[in-house]
Each structure stands twice: as structure tokens, then as C-alpha cells.
Motif scaffolding. Structure first.
Motif, short mmCIF file in Angstrom:
data_model
loop_
_atom_site.label_atom_id
_atom_site.label_comp_id
_atom_site.label_asym_id
_atom_site.label_seq_id
_atom_site.Cartn_x
_atom_site.Cartn_y
_atom_site.Cartn_z
N LEU A 134 14.38 -0.82 3.13
CA LEU A 134 13.05 -0.72 3.73
C LEU A 134 12.10 -1.74 3.13
N VAL A 135 12.12 -1.86 1.79
CA VAL A 135 11.23 -2.81 1.12
C VAL A 135 11.56 -4.24 1.55
N ILE A 136 12.85 -4.57 1.59
CA ILE A 136 13.26 -5.93 1.93
C ILE A 136 12.91 -6.25 3.39
N LEU A 137 12.96 -5.28 4.29
CA LEU A 137 12.60 -5.51 5.69
C LEU A 137 11.09 -5.57 5.89
N LEU A 138 10.34 -4.80 5.09
CA LEU A 138 8.89 -4.81 5.23
C LEU A 138 8.28 -6.13 4.77
N GLY A 139 8.94 -6.83 3.86
CA GLY A 139 8.41 -8.10 3.39
C GLY A 139 8.25 -9.11 4.51
N PRO A 140 9.30 -9.40 5.29
CA PRO A 140 9.13 -10.33 6.42
C PRO A 140 8.13 -9.82 7.46
N LEU A 141 8.06 -8.48 7.64
CA LEU A 141 7.10 -7.95 8.60
C LEU A 141 5.67 -8.26 8.17
N VAL A 142 5.37 -8.06 6.90
CA VAL A 142 4.03 -8.36 6.39
C VAL A 142 3.75 -9.85 6.50
N ARG A 143 4.75 -10.69 6.24
CA ARG A 143 4.58 -12.14 6.38
C ARG A 143 4.24 -12.51 7.82
N TRP A 144 4.91 -11.86 8.77
CA TRP A 144 4.64 -12.11 10.19
C TRP A 144 3.21 -11.71 10.55
N LEU A 145 2.77 -10.54 10.01
CA LEU A 145 1.41 -10.11 10.27
C LEU A 145 0.41 -11.09 9.66
N ARG A 146 0.71 -11.55 8.46
CA ARG A 146 -0.19 -12.49 7.78
C ARG A 146 -0.31 -13.80 8.55
N ALA A 147 0.76 -14.17 9.28
CA ALA A 147 0.76 -15.45 9.97
C ALA A 147 -0.24 -15.51 11.11
N GLY A 148 -0.96 -14.42 11.41
CA GLY A 148 -2.00 -14.52 12.40
C GLY A 148 -2.16 -13.31 13.29
#
Length: 534
Positions: free
Chosen positions: A427-441
Motif C-alpha cells: 500500500l505504501v509503495i503504491l501510494l507514493g506514485p499516486l501522490v506524485r501524480w497528484l502533485r504533478a498538477g
């Protein structure tokens, strides 16, 4: 047997009182009697008595009675010559006597005996697993903390930008700090705080740093469960059912011997091998009435078991029941492993019945089966010979026990223990890319970090903290190694105090040379890093 055990108790009390009184001659005499009585029972080692003698040696050294400590250590050596705790006990005695170098050398010898002792390998692996796991966990937490120190200002700036449209700047800053720190209020807050930071910092990391973040997450979640499973799989040394087999094979007499033997029978109630081993133990201790029904059960299950047939024949032979004795011994003589002993016992039975021709034929057959053993028995005028096939079935019993425990561990416990940690890590490893995607805009955050003035904590970390420069440049594995080496060395120096490496005896050894070597190694590594960073 009860008389022999009672003698052991009296002799042990005499040894203790002689040691306290400083009567060397009486203590040595009691020591000789203890060893002789144990030998009569078929045992060559007394680990429990050796452990107490080592404890007495440490107590004597603490009270400055160094001669008494030396005598107690000498007794411990004789009670159990192969005891791997002797080196640690000597280390403690030398340390109490103000001899740090001798203490360190003795401790190193103790660790060496652990490495080369096959019976100690589970302990060695357990200790190594505990040390490496602790070093990886501490390094993982420090790496995430360092990454937050280097990238936290950018993360806070992005959080303020995300909330700035509906909150004042000051409130947005406080909200950002609260979002970064709130897991610290939970039980095991350091763990949840580290996992939250791993998620949030994913978008500010290079591929190398992200791979180290994954390692840190796995170290904090999955690794503790793996270590516990490893401890369970290496529990042979503490399992009474397995410990008694090792004691029998090594000729070791412990105070819990009969309780452990009963535990073995309860663990494998249907095992013919366990019945055979238990029968041999009771027969050698002179408990024929206990051994006979066990041998009968073995023969019922294994009709061609020569050692059991031979010993059943002995039961009748010593009671003068020669006809049933001859019947069992004749069956045993047909089996290769027990043929010589059975023929020797048959000859004794025929002699008692005055059937000398049959006795001669039995002797000739016995000499043909095993000339060397038969000649030795005859020269020593042994009245009859037992065959202890059950005592040789230790590997078979170990296989039965390990198969039973492996089924239970692999099918249920292992998967159950790993399910939750694996789920959290994934869960932690999958949430990292999700947060990065959200941060991207997706929620108004910028793709690139906003340039700004470097904070003092970033400057200090870059100069003083190992791995900071590597983190800042995106070299995650170099940063991880710069943290892991001193952490591992410092944990090795403090292993005894932190109880990371439990040792075979209650008292922890003093090994200042080992501790100082690890400590100086860590300090030297850190100093070299500071020098390189200028």
C-alpha cells in the motif's frame, strides 16, 4: 537408578559447600564422584551443573575470590568440556578481575566456538538476523528522516501552495506541519511517521532514492515478521522434544531430562522411533520394567527390528527365563545389525541350559558376524550385550518433528504472519506514485519544486550528516551505505546492552576489545566522511 540420582544430588551439595568453604580437596573429590556417577548412568556431560559452576565462578570473581573462581571454572570444564559458554564465563571472570585484554580474548574464543559448533548454528543465525534486521530498520528510519530534512522545505512549500487558495499563508504552513507530523501521536508513531514520509517524499526522489525508499518500507514492515518466522524455524535449540535427542546423542544429563523425554513422546505419540529411543534410555538406566512394554510395541510394529528383539531377549535372560530369551535372540540373530550381539547372548543362554554345543555354534556365528566386537566382549568377560538401535534413530525422529512443524509453519503461520506486513508495504509503495501524480498538477501542485532560499537545516545536514550530499544529488544507494555502516557498527558495539545478541548463559560477557573496535570503526567511518565533505 533412583539411588544414583540421589547420590548425584548429595555429591552436588557437597561440591557447592566445599567451594564456598574453600576446601579444594573435598571439592575435587565431589567433582570426581559426580563424573563417576553420571558415567554409571551412561552420561558424559552435565550441562546444568556446568552452567551453575560458571555462575559460581562469576560470583566468586565479583567478591575478589579469584582462586575460588578459577576452581569453579575448572569444574565447569570437567562437567561439560564442550560447553560453548565457557569462553563467555571466562571473559566475565577476567573482566571482574581487572584483566580487560584477557576478557576480550576469552570472549572472542567464545564467539569462535559458536561459529564452529554445529549445534550452535541456530543461535548464530538468529543473532545475525537480529543484528542485520535492526541495522536495516534503524538505517531506513534515518534515511527517510534525512530525506525529509533535505526535501522537506519543498514539500511544505507545495502543501502551502495546495491549500493557499482557501487558507491564509500562516494557517497553510501550520496545516502542512501538522500533516507531516500527526502520525507521531499514534502508538509506534515512529513507524507510521516514517511510512507517511515515504509516501509523501516519493515525488521528490530519483529512481535510486525511490529504490532505497522501497527497501526502507520493506525493512520497517515485512522484515520484523520475517525475523520472527526465522526465529520460529530455528527454534530447535529450545524445543524440549528436539533438545533431548541432542542431549542423548552427546551424553548430556540435564535436570529436565525426563520432562524433555516425556515431551518428545507427547509430540510424536505414534512414532515407533520415539518408542524405541525411549526404551533404550530406560533400559540403560536399569528401568527394565518400563523398557519391556516399549520394546514389545516396537517389535509389534517392526517385526524385524533386531536391536529391539535382542534387548527383549536380554530382559528374559537376566531373569533366568531362558526359553523366551532364546526365542527372541534367535530372531535378533537373523538381522545383520544385531547378529553378533544376539549370538553372544544366545551363547550365554545356552551355557545356562548346559547346551554347550549350541553355545559353541552361537559363538562361532557371532565371531563370523563381527570378529572385533565379539573378541572385545569375550576379553572383557561381558555377561551380555545390549544393542542400542533406538539411540541411533535421532535423525529419523528429527525428520518426523521437522515435517510436522514445517507443515504447520509453512501452511498457516508463515502466510498469516506475512499477510498484513506485505499489505502495508504494498500500500505504501503504491501510494507514493499516486501522490506524485497528484502533485504533478491534479490538485494544483507544480511539477517542479519551487526554488527558494536554502534552510539552515539543509546546510547543516549536508556538511555534518553522512549520506546528506548523496541524497541531495539523488544517489540513494550511496546515501544508504553511508548510513548503514556506522549504524551496524554502533549496534554491534551495543549489542550486549540492547540484548540484540542473546548468549547461551545468563550473564553477558564483557568484551571491551570487541566493543571498542566496533565503536572506533563507526567513529572512524564518520570522521572520514566529514573530512571528505570538507
Amino acid at each position: 537408578m533412583q539411588q544414583a540420582l540421589s547420590r548425584l544430588q548429595d555429591q552436588w551439595l557437597l561440591w557447592n559447600s566445599s567451594l564456598l568453604q574453600g576446601d579444594s580437596e573435598q571439592m575435587i573429590a565431589a567433582e570426581e564422584d559426580l563424573i563417576r556417577t553420571a558415567s554409571e548412568l551412561g552420561f558424559q556431560r552435565m550441562p546444568d551443573l556446568a552452567a551453575v559452576a560458571m555462575q559460581r565462578a562469576v560470583e566468586a570473581a565479583r567478591s575478589d575470590s579469584h582462586d575460588r573462581a578459577a576452581r569453579a571454572l575448572a569444574s565447569a570444564q570437567r562437567f561439560d568440556p564442550s560447553n560453548r559458554a565457557l569462553g563467555f564465563a571466562r571473559s566475565r571472570v577476567y573482566a571482574e578481575g581487572g584483566r580487560p585484554l584477557a576478557a576480550s580474548w576469552a570472549a572472542l574464543g567464545g564467539f569462535g566456538s559458536l561459529l564452529f559448533d554445529e549445534g550452535a548454528r541456530p543461535t548464530v543465525w538468529r543473532n545475525l538476523m537480529a543484528w542485520v534486521a535492526a541495522a536495516l530498520q534503524v538505517t531506513g528510519v534515518l534515511f527517510l528522516a534525512l530525506l525529509m530534512a533535505m526535501k522537506g522545505s519543498v514539500l511544505l512549500r507545495d502543501l502551502r501552495i495546495a491549500s493557499g487558495s482557501f487558507l491564509p499563508a500562516a494557517a497553510a504552513g501550520l496545516l502542512g506541519i501538522a500533516l507531516l507530523a500527526w502520525p507521531a501521536l499514534l502508538p509506534a508513531g515512529w513507524l507510521w511517521l516514517s511510512l507517511l514520509w515515504a509516501i509523501l517524499l516519493w515525488g521528490y526522489a530519483t529512481f535510486s532514492v525511490r529504490s532505497v525508499i522501497c527497501l526502507a518500507v520493506v525493512s520497517l514492515t515485512v522484515l520484523p515478521a520475517v525475523v520472527l518466522l526465522g526465529h520460529a524455524s530455528l527454534a530447535d535449540e529450545t524445543d524440549p522434544a528436539l533438545a533431548v535427542i541432542e542431549d542423548i546423542e552427546r551424553g548430556a544429563l540435564r535436570g529436565t531430562f525426563f520432562e524433555q523425554l516425556a515431551e518428545l513422546s507427547r509430540a510424536l505419540p505414534a512414532s515407533v522411533a520415539v518408542r524405541h529411543l525411549t526404551a533404550d534410555v530406560h533400559q540403560r538406566l536399569g528401568q527394565d520394567d518400563v523398557a519391556r512394554p516399549l520394546y514389545a510395541a516396537v517389535v509389534d510394529a517392526e517385526s524385524n527390528n533386531g536391536p529391539a528383539l535382542n534387548n527383549l531377549g536380554l530382559f528374559h535372560l537376566v531373569r533366568g527365563e531362558y526359553v523366551p530369551a532364546i526365542r527372541f535372540l534367535q530372531d535378533a540373530a537373523e538381522e545383520g545389525g544385531s547378529a553378533a550381539a544376539a549370538q553372544y547372548n544366545l551363547a550365554a543362554s545356552y551355557d545356562e541350559l548346559l547346551e554347550f554345543r549350541s553355545a559353541t555354534r552361537a559363538r562361532d556365528a557371532g565371531r563370523s558376524a563381527d570378529p572385533e566386537s565379539f573378541a572385545r566382549w569375550s576379553d572383557e568377560d561381558v555377561p551380555f550385550v545390549g544393542v542400542w538401535g533406538g539411540l541411533e534413530r535421532g535423525p529419523e525422529i528429527r525428520a518426523e518433528l521437522s515435517g510436522r512443524s514445517a507443515d504447520r509453519l509453512d501452511a498457516a503461520d508463515a502466510w498469516t504472519a506475512l499477510q498484513r506486513p506485505l499489505g502495508v508495504a504494498l500500500l505504501v509503495i503504491l501510494l507514493g506514485p499516486l501522490v506524485r501524480w497528484l502533485r504533478a498538477g491534479r490538485i494544483g501542485m507544480r511539477r517542479e519544486p519551487v526554488a527558494g532560499r536554502e534552510l539552515w537545516i539543509e546546510r547543516a545536514a549536508r556538511r555534518l550528516v553522512p549520506g546528506a550530499v548523496a541524497v541531495d544529488s539523488g544517489d540513494g544507494w550511496r546515501a544508504f551505505l553511508e548510513l548503514f555502516v556506522p549504524v551496524a557498527l554502533l549496534l554491534a558495539a551495543m549489542a550486549s546492552r540492547l540484548q540484540l545478541l542473546p548468549l547461551p548463559i545468563a550473564q553477558q560477557p564483557v568484551y571491551p576489545l570487541v566493543q571498542w573496535t566496533a565503536l572506533l570503526g563507526a567513529v572512524g567511518f564518520l570522521a572520514f566522511g566529514w573530512w571528505r565533505r570538507g
